[in-house]
Design an enzyme around this catalytic site. Structure first.
Site, PDB file in Angstrom:
ATOM      1  CE  LYS B 112      -2.495   2.852   2.669  1.00 27.09           C
ATOM      2  NZ  LYS B 112      -3.017   3.276   3.977  1.00 27.09           N
ATOM      3  N   GLY B 173      -7.283   9.525   9.164  1.00 27.94           N
ATOM      4  CA  GLY B 173      -7.581   9.696  10.587  1.00 27.94           C
ATOM      5  C   GLY B 173      -8.568  10.794  10.906  1.00 27.94           C
ATOM      6  N   GLY B 200     -10.494   8.180   6.018  1.00 27.70           N
ATOM      7  CA  GLY B 200     -11.533   9.166   6.271  1.00 27.70           C
ATOM      8  C   GLY B 200     -12.888   8.617   6.665  1.00 27.70           C
ATOM      9  CG  ASN B 221      -5.871   1.674  11.521  1.00 24.44           C
ATOM     10  OD1 ASN B 221      -6.415   1.358  12.570  1.00 24.44           O
ATOM     11  ND2 ASN B 221      -4.584   1.588  11.376  1.00 24.44           N
ATOM     12  CB  THR B 222      -8.606   6.270  12.550  1.00 24.17           C
ATOM     13  OG1 THR B 222      -7.243   6.298  12.135  1.00 24.17           O
ATOM     14  CG2 THR B 222      -8.736   7.062  13.833  1.00 24.17           C
TER      15      THR B 222
END
Lengths: 97, 270
Positions: B112, B173, B200, B221-222
């Protein structure tokens, strides 16, 4: 020999003393290199494999970059010897997105 | 002789696997492994997400705390497909270096690819990411390139040999959700390689809305890790991605500015 930080006045005095005497004592025969940004010493003749053993690192869990060259994880290949001034990066996967 | 009959319900919810560089995935949700309060929470959240692809970052071993183990100690690598990122790289040379180190770990040739341009926004460097994609694709990498929601950059990335393009929904994030559905839809419409929206997505409705644009998948992720209950949010994201995917495949009704009754106009009582 366990690698140790070689910064500080004592280490400097030892190196200076060894350089003056030219004696093949253990300090003079130590190899000073940079591992993950920190100066370390290893015994003369030590290899990357020795360094990993001394640091208690599992070679299967890390990637080694030696002077900018990524080492292949080939168990049959001889482990490269460490030389003065070498730059070693020991890298692994951490959490991230 | 009885032949197996697939029910209409099963047929109508069938979906092709997500195929990237010849590899098939059942889940269209990919998740990161960062920012979790504990590795146990991370493991449970990833399991709940149903993700098959998980991202990891490449960093120095902390030699002062050697018992701070590799993330691999906490992930079943026979179960998950590891996707290493080049997060934190601000130059083409650094991104390529991190990608090569990741490949040397021996799991796969995927990366990535991030080439970041700005610390405040973590927005990608469009010129750098195209250049790095060309270099790494030439070395046999399967490059999933993190990029802006910009069609032209996405087209350039495809030309440069990207196996997939990863436009952002909003900054990394930020949790701001899908800021430009039109741009994402246009990118998906014009590219041949898979489009995975990355970054996002803040909550399940963001995931659903993003998938409704027709993209092939989402990486986050976040949005999961920073939820109050990451395991439950991982479940919500899985359902959100599925809902959005089905809604896209179903084809939504046209929007119109007038009301149309659902019940008959006729047969009213006299």
């Amino acid at each position: 020999m366990t690698p140790s930080h070689t910064q500080g006045p004592a280490a400097e005095r030892n190196r200076a003393s060894a350089a003056r005497s030219g004696l093949p004592d253990s300090t003079a025969r130590a190899v000073i290199l940079t591992v993950n940004g920190d100066r370390r010493t290893v015994a003369d003749g030590a290899t990357i494999a020795d360094l990993l053993r001394e640091l208690d690192l599992d070679p299967r869990m890390i990637v080694v970059e030696h002077n900018g060259e990524i080492l292949r994880r080939d168990a049959s290949a001889p482990s490269p010897a460490l030389r003065p001034g070498d730059i070693v990066e020991l890298v692994h996967f951490v959490g991230g997105g | 002789m009885v032949t197996a009959v697939t029910s209409l319900a099963e047929l109508s919810t069938a979906d092709a696997p997500l195929t990237i560089a010849g590899r098939e995935f059942r889940s269209r949700l990919m998740v990161g492994t960062g920012k979790y309060a504990s590795t146990a929470l991370m493991r449970d959240a990833i399991a709940a997400s149903g993700a098959e692809v998980v991202t990891v970052a490449v960093r120095r071993v902390d030699l002062d705390r050697t018992k701070d183990e590799s993330i691999l100690a906490h992930l079943d690598t026979s179960r998950y497909f590891l996707l290493a990122n080049t997060a934190g790289c601000y130059s083409v040379a650094d991104a390529c270096r991190y990608a090569r180190i990741a490949r040397a770990a021996g799991f796969n040739e995927w990366v990535k690819l991030e080439v970041i341009a700005d610390e405040a926004t973590l927005l990608p460097d469009p010129v750098g990411v195209v250049e790095a994609t060309r270099i790494l694709a030439g070395e046999g990498f399967q490059v999933l390139a993190y990029t802006n929601d910009d069609l032209i950059t996405a087209l350039r990335l495809e030309d440069a040999g990207a196996a997939g393009v990863m436009p952002l929904a909003s900054p990394i994030g930020s949790g701001l959700g899908l800021l430009n559905p039109y741009a994402i839809r246009t990118i998906k419409h014009r590219l041949s390689v898979p489009v995975i929206v990355d970054a996002g997505v803040g909550t399940a409705s963001d995931a659903c809305l993003t998938m409704e644009q027709g993209v092939d998948g989402i990486l986050m992720n976040t949005g999961v890790a920073a939820a109050q209950d990451p395991v439950r949010m991982a479940t919500a994201m899985r359902l959100g991605v599925d809902a959005g995917r089905h809604a896209f495949l179903a084809g939504r009704m046209p929007r119109r500015e007038v009301a149309v009754p659902s019940s008959p106009r006729t047969g009213m009582l006299g």
